[in-house]
Design a protein around this motif. Structure first.
Motif, PDB file in Angstrom:
ATOM      1  N   GLY A 111       0.799  -1.213   0.000  1.00 18.02           N
ATOM      2  CA  GLY A 111       0.000   0.000   0.000  1.00 18.02           C
ATOM      3  C   GLY A 111       0.833   1.264   0.000  1.00 18.02           C
ATOM      4  N   GLY A 112       0.159   2.401  -0.048  1.00 15.09           N
ATOM      5  CA  GLY A 112       0.842   3.681  -0.111  1.00 15.09           C
ATOM      6  C   GLY A 112       1.301   3.995  -1.524  1.00 15.09           C
ATOM      7  N   ILE A 113       2.266   4.898  -1.612  1.00 12.94           N
ATOM      8  CA  ILE A 113       2.855   5.298  -2.899  1.00 12.94           C
ATOM      9  C   ILE A 113       4.365   5.335  -2.735  1.00 12.94           C
ATOM     10  CG2 ILE A 113       3.183   7.260  -4.477  1.00 12.94           C
ATOM     11  CD1 ILE A 113       0.268   7.929  -4.186  1.00 12.94           C
ATOM     12  N   GLU A 114       5.068   4.887  -3.761  1.00 18.28           N
ATOM     13  CA  GLU A 114       6.525   4.989  -3.807  1.00 18.28           C
ATOM     14  C   GLU A 114       6.921   5.788  -5.043  1.00 18.28           C
ATOM     15  OE1 GLU A 114       7.947   0.736  -1.885  1.00 18.28           O
ATOM     16  OE2 GLU A 114       7.821   0.905  -4.068  1.00 18.28           O
TER      17      GLU A 114
ATOM     18  N   ALA B 188      11.554   7.629  -2.437  1.00 18.02           N
ATOM     19  CA  ALA B 188      10.739   8.016  -1.279  1.00 18.02           C
ATOM     20  C   ALA B 188       9.499   7.128  -1.246  1.00 18.02           C
ATOM     21  CB  ALA B 188      10.332   9.486  -1.361  1.00 18.02           C
ATOM     22  N   ALA B 189       9.056   6.817  -0.028  1.00 20.97           N
ATOM     23  CA  ALA B 189       7.860   5.987   0.154  1.00 20.97           C
ATOM     24  C   ALA B 189       6.912   6.699   1.102  1.00 20.97           C
ATOM     25  CB  ALA B 189       8.245   4.617   0.707  1.00 20.97           C
ATOM     26  N   PHE B 190       5.617   6.587   0.811  1.00 24.77           N
ATOM     27  CA  PHE B 190       4.573   7.235   1.604  1.00 24.77           C
ATOM     28  C   PHE B 190       3.514   6.211   1.964  1.00 24.77           C
ATOM     29  CE2 PHE B 190       6.615  10.369  -0.949  1.00 24.77           C
ATOM     30  CZ  PHE B 190       6.683  11.501  -0.156  1.00 24.77           C
ATOM     31  N   ASP B 191       2.966   6.378   3.166  1.00 18.38           N
ATOM     32  CA  ASP B 191       1.913   5.479   3.616  1.00 18.38           C
ATOM     33  C   ASP B 191       0.732   6.316   4.083  1.00 18.38           C
ATOM     34  OD1 ASP B 191       0.610   3.147   4.200  1.00 18.38           O
ATOM     35  OD2 ASP B 191       1.874   2.577   5.885  1.00 18.38           O
ATOM     36  N   VAL B 192      -0.436   5.717   4.040  1.00 18.45           N
ATOM     37  CA  VAL B 192      -1.652   6.394   4.480  1.00 18.45           C
ATOM     38  C   VAL B 192      -1.538   6.622   5.979  1.00 18.45           C
ATOM     39  CG1 VAL B 192      -4.163   6.230   4.658  1.00 18.45           C
ATOM     40  CG2 VAL B 192      -2.990   5.323   2.641  1.00 18.45           C
ATOM     41  N   GLY B 193      -1.692   7.870   6.371  1.00 19.23           N
ATOM     42  CA  GLY B 193      -1.605   8.223   7.781  1.00 19.23           C
ATOM     43  C   GLY B 193      -2.950   8.665   8.307  1.00 19.23           C
ATOM     44  N   GLU B 194      -2.915   9.433   9.363  1.00 18.93           N
ATOM     45  CA  GLU B 194      -4.144   9.917   9.974  1.00 18.93           C
ATOM     46  C   GLU B 194      -4.586  11.261   9.408  1.00 18.93           C
ATOM     47  OE1 GLU B 194      -3.740   9.893  14.196  1.00 18.93           O
ATOM     48  OE2 GLU B 194      -3.061   7.830  14.240  1.00 18.93           O
ATOM     49  N   SER B 195      -3.763  11.862   8.548  1.00 15.26           N
ATOM     50  CA  SER B 195      -4.098  13.166   7.987  1.00 15.26           C
ATOM     51  C   SER B 195      -4.821  12.999   6.661  1.00 15.26           C
ATOM     52  CB  SER B 195      -2.819  13.988   7.798  1.00 15.26           C
ATOM     53  OG  SER B 195      -2.023  13.394   6.785  1.00 15.26           O
TER      54      SER B 195
ATOM     55  N   GLY C 180      -3.575  13.285   3.855  1.00 10.03           N
ATOM     56  CA  GLY C 180      -2.629  12.882   2.831  1.00 10.03           C
ATOM     57  C   GLY C 180      -1.837  11.663   3.257  1.00 10.03           C
ATOM     58  N   LEU C 181      -0.690  11.497   2.621  1.00  7.64           N
ATOM     59  CA  LEU C 181       0.200  10.378   2.900  1.00  7.64           C
ATOM     60  C   LEU C 181       1.447  10.902   3.591  1.00  7.64           C
ATOM     61  CD1 LEU C 181      -0.020   8.692  -0.613  1.00  7.64           C
ATOM     62  CD2 LEU C 181      -1.345   8.132   1.405  1.00  7.64           C
ATOM     63  N   ALA C 182       1.910  10.185   4.593  1.00 15.28           N
ATOM     64  CA  ALA C 182       3.108  10.573   5.341  1.00 15.28           C
ATOM     65  C   ALA C 182       4.292   9.740   4.859  1.00 15.28           C
ATOM     66  CB  ALA C 182       2.890  10.356   6.834  1.00 15.28           C
TER      67      ALA C 182
ATOM     68  N   PRO D 129      -3.254  15.174  -1.898  1.00 13.80           N
ATOM     69  CA  PRO D 129      -3.930  15.373  -3.187  1.00 13.80           C
ATOM     70  C   PRO D 129      -4.606  16.738  -3.234  1.00 13.80           C
ATOM     71  CG  PRO D 129      -5.228  13.924  -1.799  1.00 13.80           C
ATOM     72  CD  PRO D 129      -3.948  14.196  -1.058  1.00 13.80           C
ATOM     73  N   GLU D 130      -4.630  17.350  -4.420  1.00 11.68           N
ATOM     74  CA  GLU D 130      -5.290  18.641  -4.577  1.00 11.68           C
ATOM     75  C   GLU D 130      -6.781  18.494  -4.843  1.00 11.68           C
ATOM     76  OE1 GLU D 130      -3.277  21.187  -7.349  1.00 11.68           O
ATOM     77  OE2 GLU D 130      -1.519  21.346  -6.060  1.00 11.68           O
ATOM     78  N   ARG D 131      -7.234  17.309  -5.147  1.00 10.88           N
ATOM     79  CA  ARG D 131      -8.651  17.038  -5.316  1.00 10.88           C
ATOM     80  C   ARG D 131      -8.990  15.853  -4.411  1.00 10.88           C
ATOM     81  NH1 ARG D 131      -9.250  12.302  -7.911  1.00 10.88           N
ATOM     82  NH2 ARG D 131      -7.700  11.683  -9.435  1.00 10.88           N
ATOM     83  N   ALA D 132     -10.247  15.646  -4.193  1.00 11.47           N
ATOM     84  CA  ALA D 132     -10.660  14.538  -3.319  1.00 11.47           C
ATOM     85  C   ALA D 132     -10.221  13.206  -3.923  1.00 11.47           C
ATOM     86  CB  ALA D 132     -12.170  14.555  -3.133  1.00 11.47           C
ATOM     87  N   VAL D 133      -9.485  12.449  -3.143  1.00 10.06           N
ATOM     88  CA  VAL D 133      -9.018  11.124  -3.539  1.00 10.06           C
ATOM     89  C   VAL D 133      -9.351  10.170  -2.403  1.00 10.06           C
ATOM     90  CG1 VAL D 133      -6.978   9.698  -3.971  1.00 10.06           C
ATOM     91  CG2 VAL D 133      -7.141  11.957  -4.988  1.00 10.06           C
ATOM     92  N   ALA D 134      -9.916   9.035  -2.726  1.00  9.46           N
ATOM     93  CA  ALA D 134     -10.196   8.020  -1.707  1.00  9.46           C
ATOM     94  C   ALA D 134      -8.874   7.338  -1.371  1.00  9.46           C
ATOM     95  CB  ALA D 134     -11.217   7.020  -2.215  1.00  9.46           C
ATOM     96  N   LEU D 135      -8.221   7.825  -0.325  1.00  7.74           N
ATOM     97  CA  LEU D 135      -6.920   7.269   0.053  1.00  7.74           C
ATOM     98  C   LEU D 135      -7.026   5.808   0.444  1.00  7.74           C
ATOM     99  CD1 LEU D 135      -5.376  10.274   2.000  1.00  7.74           C
ATOM    100  CD2 LEU D 135      -5.000   9.593  -0.364  1.00  7.74           C
ATOM    101  N   SER D 136      -8.236   5.344   0.738  1.00  9.71           N
ATOM    102  CA  SER D 136      -8.421   3.936   1.070  1.00  9.71           C
ATOM    103  C   SER D 136      -8.042   3.037  -0.110  1.00  9.71           C
ATOM    104  CB  SER D 136      -9.867   3.658   1.496  1.00  9.71           C
ATOM    105  OG  SER D 136     -10.746   3.973   0.435  1.00  9.71           O
ATOM    106  N   ALA D 137      -8.004   3.612  -1.324  1.00  6.42           N
ATOM    107  CA  ALA D 137      -7.573   2.835  -2.493  1.00  6.42           C
ATOM    108  C   ALA D 137      -6.119   2.431  -2.369  1.00  6.42           C
ATOM    109  CB  ALA D 137      -7.771   3.663  -3.768  1.00  6.42           C
ATOM    110  N   LEU D 138      -5.370   3.112  -1.495  1.00  5.92           N
ATOM    111  CA  LEU D 138      -3.944   2.835  -1.316  1.00  5.92           C
ATOM    112  C   LEU D 138      -3.686   1.904  -0.139  1.00  5.92           C
ATOM    113  CD1 LEU D 138      -2.715   6.456  -1.960  1.00  5.92           C
ATOM    114  CD2 LEU D 138      -2.599   4.499  -3.522  1.00  5.92           C
ATOM    115  N   ILE D 139      -4.740   1.352   0.436  1.00 10.52           N
ATOM    116  CA  ILE D 139      -4.620   0.385   1.524  1.00 10.52           C
ATOM    117  C   ILE D 139      -5.018  -0.971   0.973  1.00 10.52           C
ATOM    118  CG2 ILE D 139      -5.402  -0.259   3.839  1.00 10.52           C
ATOM    119  CD1 ILE D 139      -6.190   2.704   4.239  1.00 10.52           C
TER     120      ILE D 139
END
Length: 146
Positions: A95-98, A108-115, A117-119, A132-142
């Motif tokens: 999950g997350g983004i690399e 760099a690697a990012f994971d879904v955090g509590e904010s 965005g991605l930390a 993200p600058e627009r609404a993105v369902a971050l749950s897609a990255l989990i």
């Protein structure tokens, strides 16, 4: 005629129930890269520096890994200092983004955090947010949320 109308009513009710209960199959039908592609901000939490980047849902191609997509980060600098080389991005199995280099190494690697965005989780010592600058369902990255 009444029996015919009753059968149509039952068919419509079953169809509507199926759509509500099982879904249409359209929600989330896009690949994850299409759902998260777009304009993002990379924020350095220590310095407050912000740069805009565009994650594209197009394969990076060339020497990049097959699962890497194009990232336009021309206005950003590297989290480890200096200008960024050509980068790709991908969603790893955990999950997350690399952000990846053409040789497949992770910059760099990012994971879904509590904010919202991605930390960053790598590189060590970098405190970055990817928002993200627009609404993105971050749950897609989990991975378990698919």
């Amino acid at each position: 005629m009444a029996l015919y109308m009753q059968r149509i009513g039952v068919l419509v009710a079953v169809t509507l129930f199926s759509l509500v209960f099982f879904g249409t199959g359209l929600t989330g039908a896009q690949p994850v890269e299409a759902r998260v592609a777009g304009q993002w901000q990379l924020i350095d939490e220590v310095s407050g520096a912000v740069c805009r980047l565009h994650l594209k849902a197009e394969e990076a191609g060339g020497a990049f890994p097959r699962d890497a997509f194009r990232a336009d980060m021309t206005s950003c600098t590297s989290p480890v200092g200096g200008e960024l080389p050509q980068l790709g991005w991908r969603v790893p199995p955990e999950g997350g983004i690399e952000f990846v280099l053409a040789n497949g190494s992770v910059l760099a690697a990012f994971d879904v955090g509590e904010s919202e965005g991605l930390a960053s989780v790598a590189p060590a010592g970098a405190f970055l947010l990817l928002v993200p600058e627009r609404a993105v369902a971050l749950s897609a990255l989990i991975p378990t949320a698919h």
